[in-house]
Design a protein around this motif. Sequence first.
Motif, PDB file in Angstrom:
ATOM      1  N   SER A   1       3.472   7.959   0.649  1.00 12.44           N
ATOM      2  CA  SER A   1       4.161   7.447  -0.538  1.00 12.44           C
ATOM      3  C   SER A   1       5.174   8.464  -1.053  1.00 12.44           C
ATOM      4  N   TRP A   2       4.778   9.746  -1.069  1.00  9.70           N
ATOM      5  CA  TRP A   2       5.735  10.779  -1.475  1.00  9.70           C
ATOM      6  C   TRP A   2       6.926  10.830  -0.516  1.00  9.70           C
TER       7      TRP A   2
ATOM      8  N   PRO B   1      -1.184   9.101  -0.192  1.00  8.05           N
ATOM      9  CA  PRO B   1      -0.223   9.797  -1.062  1.00  8.05           C
ATOM     10  C   PRO B   1       0.911  10.495  -0.310  1.00  8.05           C
TER      11      PRO B   1
ATOM     12  N   ASN C   1       0.813  -1.214   0.000  1.00  6.48           N
ATOM     13  CA  ASN C   1       0.000   0.000   0.000  1.00  6.48           C
ATOM     14  C   ASN C   1       0.849   1.267   0.000  1.00  6.48           C
ATOM     15  N   THR C   2       2.091   1.168   0.464  1.00  8.05           N
ATOM     16  CA  THR C   2       2.979   2.331   0.379  1.00  8.05           C
ATOM     17  C   THR C   2       3.271   2.669  -1.078  1.00  8.05           C
ATOM     18  N   PHE C   3       3.542   1.656  -1.881  1.00  4.58           N
ATOM     19  CA  PHE C   3       3.888   1.900  -3.277  1.00  4.58           C
ATOM     20  C   PHE C   3       2.674   1.875  -4.195  1.00  4.58           C
ATOM     21  N   ASN C   4       1.464   1.623  -3.661  1.00  3.31           N
ATOM     22  CA  ASN C   4       0.220   1.739  -4.421  1.00  3.31           C
ATOM     23  C   ASN C   4      -0.387   3.128  -4.288  1.00  3.31           C
ATOM     24  N   TRP C   5       0.246   4.008  -3.556  1.00  8.06           N
ATOM     25  CA  TRP C   5      -0.201   5.368  -3.327  1.00  8.06           C
ATOM     26  C   TRP C   5      -1.553   5.385  -2.614  1.00  8.06           C
ATOM     27  N   THR C   6      -1.720   4.481  -1.658  1.00 16.21           N
ATOM     28  CA  THR C   6      -2.947   4.461  -0.869  1.00 16.21           C
ATOM     29  C   THR C   6      -3.039   5.711  -0.003  1.00 16.21           C
TER      30      THR C   6
END
Length: 152
Positions: free
Chosen positions: A70-71, A67, A60-65
């Motif tokens: 993730s940024w 944002p 979910n970190t790299f799925n931009w759950t």
Amino acid sequence: MKQILASCSVKIPEDNEVFILVSDSEKKGFMNKLYAIQEVCVSVQNVLDEVASFGERIKNTFNWTVPFLSWLAIVALCVFTVILYFIPLRYIVLVWGINKFTKKLRSPYAIDNNELLDFLSRVPSDVQMVQYQELKQDPTHSPSKRKKNNPG
């Protein structure tokens, strides 16, 4: 067998009583083993749940759950890449080791924490995503279309 027990000065009950005592102790032993197996199964299930949750959080970190998180992860990885490009890994490991082994001398009352696990604890897992989904409003029960009860 009666001779061995008689020499130990133990009174031997009748054969039926011995059989009942043995079967009760076997039942208790079996139930204890069953409870121990259940406890092991529960603990294994909890560990597997934690591992699955950890993997879902990374996904979910790299799925931009979330944002912002993730940024933050992307920026941190880019900064780490630039640092690795300009500073040799040997020096980074040396500074990290010195920091790790002198941390207790510099601040003895500090609480140890893992920043990566702290970061991942803020990312929701798939189960949490389902639990915290926004509920959709049912169009048949909208407040503007209520019937007025006028006993007319």
